[in-house]
Design a protein around this motif. Structure first.
Motif, PDB file in Angstrom:
ATOM      1  N   THR A  10      -5.183 -24.283  36.468  1.00  0.00           N
ATOM      2  CA  THR A  10      -6.053 -22.591  36.779  1.00  0.00           C
ATOM      3  C   THR A  10      -5.332 -21.896  37.090  1.00  0.00           C
ATOM      4  OG1 THR A  10      -8.409 -24.442  36.660  1.00  0.00           O
ATOM      5  CG2 THR A  10      -8.053 -21.886  37.145  1.00  0.00           C
ATOM      6  N   PHE A  14      -4.038 -18.174  35.392  1.00  0.00           N
ATOM      7  CA  PHE A  14      -5.078 -16.571  35.548  1.00  0.00           C
ATOM      8  C   PHE A  14      -3.632 -15.458  36.227  1.00  0.00           C
ATOM      9  CE2 PHE A  14      -6.731 -13.702  39.281  1.00  0.00           C
ATOM     10  CZ  PHE A  14      -8.027 -13.890  38.698  1.00  0.00           C
ATOM     11  N   SER A  17      -2.388 -14.445  33.686  1.00  0.00           N
ATOM     12  CA  SER A  17      -3.011 -13.181  33.467  1.00  0.00           C
ATOM     13  C   SER A  17      -2.368 -12.007  33.913  1.00  0.00           C
ATOM     14  CB  SER A  17      -4.555 -13.311  32.738  1.00  0.00           C
ATOM     15  OG  SER A  17      -4.730 -13.312  34.206  1.00  0.00           O
ATOM     16  N   LEU A 136      -6.707 -11.822  42.998  1.00  0.00           N
ATOM     17  CA  LEU A 136      -6.077 -13.712  43.047  1.00  0.00           C
ATOM     18  C   LEU A 136      -6.998 -14.534  44.584  1.00  0.00           C
ATOM     19  CD1 LEU A 136      -3.342 -15.312  41.553  1.00  0.00           C
ATOM     20  CD2 LEU A 136      -4.310 -15.918  43.375  1.00  0.00           C
ATOM     21  N   ILE A 139     -10.885 -14.990  43.787  1.00  0.00           N
ATOM     22  CA  ILE A 139     -10.737 -15.836  42.973  1.00  0.00           C
ATOM     23  C   ILE A 139     -10.175 -17.570  43.664  1.00  0.00           C
ATOM     24  CG2 ILE A 139     -10.222 -17.123  40.903  1.00  0.00           C
ATOM     25  CD1 ILE A 139     -12.283 -14.619  39.841  1.00  0.00           C
TER      26      ILE A 139
END
Length: 204
Positions: A10, A14, A17, A136, A139
């Motif tokens: 995950t 991310f 991205s 980041l 998250i």
């Protein structure tokens, strides 16, 4: 698949991205890879800088940045100024290539210049702090105690991406065997840098 492995994946997704989009840093790494000179130092500077920033974000530095918005404003102004200068230099190479600049491109420039530019394009870019550290990091906190696994995934993604971009660029070298191709690349670099600089100033 264990929960830790899933969190790593995950984080990697991310992280990709955030870094895959065309930007100043990616274009510089691509240019270094096309030249085939100082590729490893440039890749290491960009990737390891990302690792440090990711670790800072996961560790909670993002909350400090958010608490001092004035720092972000100064970072935006400084980053926009640097990118504008870089854009002007790229535009000059595109519009008026000279034997001296062509020779410099062939040599790839000095190691100090390559590393210094890679550091500047990384650490003077406010988006690095807003995306990598603040976003980041935010998250990552949603994963609780597994946030460092999330950060590990993002760091691995950065290492893989910059390695592919830098060392994989050699497959495009035949396309850039003509001086005109370099002029088009420099023109694209100038446009992208100016657009990013404008967006930074617009966000103040």
């Amino acid at each position: 698949m264990t929960s830790s492995a899933l969190t790593v994946l995950t984080g990697a997704a991310f992280g990709l991205s955030l870094i895959v989009a065309i930007g100043a840093q990616n274009l510089f790494v691509l240019r270094a890879g096309l030249r085939g000179v100082h590729v490893l130092p440039v890749v290491l500077v960009c990737a390891l800088s990302d690792v440090v920033l990711i670790a800072a974000g996961v560790g909670g530095l993002g909350s400090i940045i958010e608490a001092h918005p004035g720092l972000v404003v100064w970072a935006r102004v400084g980053g926009a100024a640097f990118l504008t200068v870089y854009a002007v230099l790229a535009a000059r190479r595109a519009l008026r290539p000279t034997p001296d600049t062509e020779e410099t491109v062939a040599r790839g420039g000095t190691l100090v210049a390559a590393v210094s530019t890679a550091l500047a394009l990384t650490w003077l870019n406010p988006h690095v702090y807003l995306d990598t550290v603040v976003l980041l990091g935010s998250i990552a906190t949603t994963h609780g105690d597994a946030r460092w696994w999330f950060g590990l995934g993002a760091a691995l993604a950065s290492l893989v991406w910059f390695s592919l971009l830098g060392f994989g660029a050699r497959f495009l070298q035949p396309l850039f065997s003509r001086p005109a191709a370099w002029r088009w690349l420099d023109a694209a670099v100038a446009v992208v840098m100016l657009v990013i600089a404008a967006t930074l100033l617009a966000g103040i």
